[in-house]
Design a protein around this motif. Structure first.
Motif, PDB file in Angstrom:
ATOM      1  N   PHE A 100       0.832  -1.208   0.000  1.00  0.00           N
ATOM      2  CA  PHE A 100       0.000   0.000   0.000  1.00  0.00           C
ATOM      3  C   PHE A 100       0.868   1.261   0.000  1.00  0.00           C
ATOM      4  N   ALA A 101       1.902   1.270   0.811  1.00  0.00           N
ATOM      5  CA  ALA A 101       2.794   2.437   0.864  1.00  0.00           C
ATOM      6  C   ALA A 101       3.492   2.643  -0.474  1.00  0.00           C
ATOM      7  N   PHE A 102       3.880   1.562  -1.116  1.00  0.00           N
ATOM      8  CA  PHE A 102       4.539   1.639  -2.421  1.00  0.00           C
ATOM      9  C   PHE A 102       3.598   2.243  -3.457  1.00  0.00           C
ATOM     10  N   VAL A 103       2.365   1.776  -3.479  1.00  0.00           N
ATOM     11  CA  VAL A 103       1.385   2.288  -4.448  1.00  0.00           C
ATOM     12  C   VAL A 103       1.096   3.767  -4.194  1.00  0.00           C
ATOM     13  N   GLN A 104       1.008   4.155  -2.936  1.00  0.00           N
ATOM     14  CA  GLN A 104       0.743   5.554  -2.619  1.00  0.00           C
ATOM     15  C   GLN A 104       1.891   6.447  -3.030  1.00  0.00           C
TER      16      GLN A 104
END
Length: 85
Positions: free
Chosen positions: A80-84
């Protein structure tokens, strides 16, 4: 520059040309891009992620696979952090 020499419509053509010649165009330099794989790895190995990995490993060593699986949500959090980012 005094306030009386400024116009409400902006710089004159001569002022703009002088600034362009003296200071160059008003552009930002392009930054270096970090490869996506490096960004993903950074999300998985920062300090708190490493603590969660260690806790999951200890839970597995203690024979508790369900808590280990629950703790391993670090992968989901990292995704999730990567996508954000």
């Amino acid at each position: 520059m005094s306030t009386t020499s400024r116009t409400r419509s902006g710089l004159t053509g001569a002022q703009a040309a002088r600034r362009l010649a003296g200071e160059g165009p008003n552009t930002l330099p392009e930054g270096r891009r970090t490869p996506a794989g490096v960004l993903l790895i950074r999300e998985m190995v920062h300090f708190f992620a490493l603590l969660l990995w260690a806790a999951a490993g200890l839970a597995l060593l203690a024979g508790m696979p369900r808590p280990a699986l629950a703790i391993a949500v670090v992968v989901l959090n990292g995704a999730f952090a990567f996508v954000q980012e």
